[in-house]
Enzyme design. Structure first.
Site, PDB file in Angstrom:
ATOM      1  N   ASN A  13      23.546  13.347  79.773  1.00 50.20           N
ATOM      2  CA  ASN A  13      23.734  13.859  78.415  1.00 50.20           C
ATOM      3  C   ASN A  13      23.084  12.832  77.491  1.00 50.20           C
ATOM      4  O   ASN A  13      23.554  11.690  77.400  1.00 50.20           O
ATOM      5  CB  ASN A  13      25.235  13.969  78.152  1.00 50.20           C
ATOM      6  CG  ASN A  13      25.639  14.964  77.099  1.00 50.20           C
ATOM      7  OD1 ASN A  13      26.796  14.985  76.692  1.00 50.20           O
ATOM      8  ND2 ASN A  13      24.752  15.811  76.638  1.00 50.20           N
ATOM      9  N   ASN A  65      24.309  18.029  66.550  1.00 47.71           N
ATOM     10  CA  ASN A  65      23.786  18.734  67.713  1.00 47.71           C
ATOM     11  C   ASN A  65      22.263  18.782  67.649  1.00 47.71           C
ATOM     12  O   ASN A  65      21.653  18.469  66.617  1.00 47.71           O
ATOM     13  CB  ASN A  65      24.344  20.158  67.773  1.00 47.71           C
ATOM     14  CG  ASN A  65      25.698  20.216  68.461  1.00 47.71           C
ATOM     15  OD1 ASN A  65      26.006  19.427  69.343  1.00 47.71           O
ATOM     16  ND2 ASN A  65      26.514  21.175  68.057  1.00 47.71           N
ATOM     17  N   CYS A  74      31.775  14.580  70.275  1.00 44.26           N
ATOM     18  CA  CYS A  74      30.995  14.547  71.507  1.00 44.26           C
ATOM     19  C   CYS A  74      31.491  13.365  72.334  1.00 44.26           C
ATOM     20  O   CYS A  74      31.352  12.214  71.914  1.00 44.26           O
ATOM     21  CB  CYS A  74      29.513  14.399  71.193  1.00 44.26           C
ATOM     22  SG  CYS A  74      28.471  14.194  72.659  1.00 44.26           S
ATOM     23  N   GLY A  75      32.080  13.645  73.507  1.00 47.58           N
ATOM     24  CA  GLY A  75      32.662  12.589  74.324  1.00 47.58           C
ATOM     25  C   GLY A  75      31.642  11.630  74.907  1.00 47.58           C
ATOM     26  O   GLY A  75      31.793  10.408  74.819  1.00 47.58           O
ATOM     27  N   CYS A 198      28.909  17.104  79.865  1.00 46.94           N
ATOM     28  CA  CYS A 198      29.573  17.242  78.558  1.00 46.94           C
ATOM     29  C   CYS A 198      30.913  16.532  78.640  1.00 46.94           C
ATOM     30  O   CYS A 198      31.781  16.918  79.434  1.00 46.94           O
ATOM     31  CB  CYS A 198      29.757  18.715  78.209  1.00 46.94           C
ATOM     32  SG  CYS A 198      30.690  18.985  76.680  1.00 46.94           S
ATOM     33  N   GLY A 199      31.099  15.503  77.830  1.00 44.77           N
ATOM     34  CA  GLY A 199      32.306  14.681  77.893  1.00 44.77           C
ATOM     35  C   GLY A 199      33.567  15.405  77.458  1.00 44.77           C
ATOM     36  O   GLY A 199      34.595  15.351  78.144  1.00 44.77           O
TER      37      GLY A 199
END
Length: 259
Positions: A13, A65, A74-75, A198-199
């Site tokens: 990511n 984004n 966002c992790g 995705c976190g």
């Protein structure tokens, strides 16, 4: 104006990160952010992150984004910006930073970054899926033969469909590998495609699988297309607390852009 940027990735990511403590970046220029995130005409990234000063915390994270729009938490981006803050010398091995969903704690051990997520009190369980918000909204759905699954087509259908509508939801497809290990593939809104990891998504999957009695472990391993992540948590009468997203975050390169 020439600005130095840094490229970071956390299990595939990837993010463009800029030190904006001097407030050089025009945050209204969303078209430029979108251009930079384009993989053919720009640098290429799933998201764009600004590190800024904060009055209370060590720093502030502002996240966009790939479509150029400021977004929810966002992790993996949070883990990457913590690693970036250490690189800049703002922090040593621990941090507290402000994000769009509130304060987050982080700690760093080598390339591994531990990020504390917000508590989750509400998990909506339906017949074929689970919905919850882990800083960003997530639809979680079990599937079989996940490697052959068409994530983009099926994810887009759910993301734009009811009840999510225009605001949309991220969509996670999950296959159980063992009692405490799951394979996850995620369609992310704002990217409008599958991302390698995705976190907030794997965090949502871990909690959804525990809530649905698919696992009895309070430490879950998640196999994403970009690598392995772990989520640790505690369950109490109000839901889930002390939630930690754990995995690698690495600087890939740095360069200069015109803003």
């Amino acid at each position: 104006m020439t600005v130095t940027f840094y490229k970071y990735q956390g299990t595939g990511n990837d993010f463009i990160i800029v030190d904006n403590r001097l407030q050089q970046i025009d945050k209204n220029n969303t078209k430029r952010i979108e251009e930079l995130c384009d993989r053919r005409f720009g640098i290429g990234a799933d998201g764009f992150i600004l590190l800024e000063n904060d009055k209370i915390a060590d720093f502030k994270m502002v996240y966009y984004n790939a479509d150029g729009k400021e977004s929810s938490m966002c992790g993996n981006g949070g883990r990457c910006i913590a690693a970036f803050a250490k690189y800049l010398g703002i922090i040593s091995s621990t941090a507290e930073f402000e994000a769009i969903d509130g304060l987050h704690k982080a700690r760093i051990n080598g390339d591994i970054v531990y990020l504390q997520m917000q508590n989750v009190e509400t998990i909506e369980a339906y017949k074929n899926h689970t919905f919850l918000d882990t800083g960003s909204p997530h639809h979680v759905e079990l599937v079989s033969q996940i490697e052959a699954f068409d994530v983009k087509q099926n994810g887009a259908k759910i993301r734009y469909g009811q009840p999510y509508g225009r605001a949309g939801s991220n969509v996670n497809f999950v296959e159980q590998l063992s009692n405490d290990r799951f394979a996850v593939r995620t369609y992310e809104r704002g990217v409008e495609d599958e991302t390698l990891s995705c976190g907030t998504g794997v965090t949502a999957v871990a909690l959804a699988m525990h809530k649905g009695a698919k696992t009895n472990s309070d430490e879950v391993s998640l196999k994403t297309q970009g690598g392995e992540l772990k989520v640790k948590f505690e369950e109490d009468k109000d839901g889930y607390k002390n939630i930690w997203l754990i995995g690698p975050a690495q600087q890939v390169f740095k360069g200069e852009i015109e803003w």
